[in-house]
Write a protein that holds these residues in place. Sequence first.
Motif, PDB file in Angstrom:
ATOM      1  N   GLU A 179      27.855 -68.218  11.985  1.00  0.00           N
ATOM      2  CA  GLU A 179      26.793 -67.516  12.783  1.00  0.00           C
ATOM      3  C   GLU A 179      25.722 -67.867  12.710  1.00  0.00           C
ATOM      4  N   ILE A 180      24.999 -68.088  11.230  1.00  0.00           N
ATOM      5  CA  ILE A 180      23.627 -68.323  10.827  1.00  0.00           C
ATOM      6  C   ILE A 180      23.424 -69.676  11.515  1.00  0.00           C
TER       7      ILE A 180
ATOM      8  N   HIS B 218      18.967 -61.810  10.885  1.00  0.00           N
ATOM      9  CA  HIS B 218      18.066 -62.470  11.664  1.00  0.00           C
ATOM     10  C   HIS B 218      16.906 -63.149  10.701  1.00  0.00           C
TER      11      HIS B 218
ATOM     12  N   GLU C 106      22.716 -70.434  15.274  1.00  0.00           N
ATOM     13  CA  GLU C 106      21.315 -69.905  15.572  1.00  0.00           C
ATOM     14  C   GLU C 106      20.575 -70.900  15.194  1.00  0.00           C
ATOM     15  N   ILE C 107      20.473 -71.183  14.016  1.00  0.00           N
ATOM     16  CA  ILE C 107      19.519 -72.403  13.716  1.00  0.00           C
ATOM     17  C   ILE C 107      19.603 -73.686  14.406  1.00  0.00           C
TER      18      ILE C 107
ATOM     19  N   CYS D  43      27.350 -61.854   9.349  1.00  0.00           N
ATOM     20  CA  CYS D  43      26.268 -62.733   8.578  1.00  0.00           C
ATOM     21  C   CYS D  43      27.084 -63.993   8.038  1.00  0.00           C
TER      22      CYS D  43
ATOM     23  N   VAL E   4      18.187 -66.543   9.488  1.00  0.00           N
ATOM     24  CA  VAL E   4      17.856 -67.426  10.811  1.00  0.00           C
ATOM     25  C   VAL E   4      16.834 -67.735  10.943  1.00  0.00           C
TER      26      VAL E   4
ATOM     27  N   LYS F 101      15.154 -71.533  11.000  1.00  0.00           N
ATOM     28  CA  LYS F 101      14.357 -72.072  12.158  1.00  0.00           C
ATOM     29  C   LYS F 101      12.843 -72.348  11.792  1.00  0.00           C
TER      30      LYS F 101
END
Length: 382
Positions: A86-87, A57, A90-91, A82, A60, A64
Amino acid sequence: MRPDGSVGIRNTLLILSGTIYANSTAERVADSIEGAVAITHPLGRCQVRPDLRTTFHTLVGTGKNPNVGGVIVIDHFREEGCTAEEIAHEIQKTGKPVEIVNIRHSNGAIEATAQALRKAMNMKRELSSLTREPVDVSKLLFGLNCGTSDTTSGLGSNPALGHCSDRIVNQGGRSILAEVTELMGAEDHIRDRAVTAAVGDDVVAAIDGFEQRALASGEDIRGSQPTGDNIMGGLSSIEEKSLGAYQKSGSAPINGLIDYGEQPTDDSGLYIMYTPGHGSESITGIAAAGAQVLVFSTGGGHVINHPIMPTIRITSNVNSFEAMEDTMELDLSDIFNGDLSLQDAGDQIYDEVMETCNGKLTKAEILQEHTGFAIHRTGVSI
């Protein structure tokens, strides 16, 4: 302006390492691309699940952050929970460009570096076409932090910073106060300012919870805080240190408690983030929550600077400013000879914040000081 409506004060191309083993490749790429910044760390693998989630998180949230225009995520292999995929997923929800490079899948570090360089070069050209626009101060998420505190901090630079924070909040902006370990002793003040009794209870419980975490490890915060440099600076107890640190928060309503790296709601006001007193871990959480700029108040002087969130360093200790002028922005020591009121000092900080938001570089940015990135963790490596 970013596609999701957020506003950046920088347009950084972020080369983001997903795991410790991608660090060198990320650094090689960033060193070769104008305006690129590498974020590296020793984590992303062999962590207990709660810590791995925090790492994920935080990475990410860093990607962001609206100061980041685009991201290249570099991975070594694949750590479930991780991964680069996946990173990046989300971004990408922000609408900004994101690319992935995997060292193993690229047949090694040399080929991965070449692939990442091409992706970074093309992304940088795309970002270079973006232009600044006038926006309202209400778009600002403002970070508050302090370190190497002394007797001047709680009496001078911290309350002046609180005035600056209030100005931003009064214009519809938001501020984040972190370091809950340094709020021990300020609980009654926090309850008085919380928008609801439940919010006050949450913050006080967080302060107590952090102390209990330390005690469970065999460490008594009240024996290690204040730190040695705090004691040399004249602070006698954690309560005295906390009441001085609390002054950074100004007088705005406390809207809520947020977790490490958690983005606050859009409601104007002050938010308290659950972080330790460790400066780099604290400001890393604030940046991962989306703050565009942070003011770091210090008694003894500091070099700290987050890689993507400009970090303005201020002091009201004239000796510290003279010793550390190369990495300090504002000397507010005239507070103590009567030539500068706390409100006027706060206005000076506010003006410096606005100039920094409009493109003025901090000294640490110019010197490429990237000393302010460290992800908080609670468990053992496995």
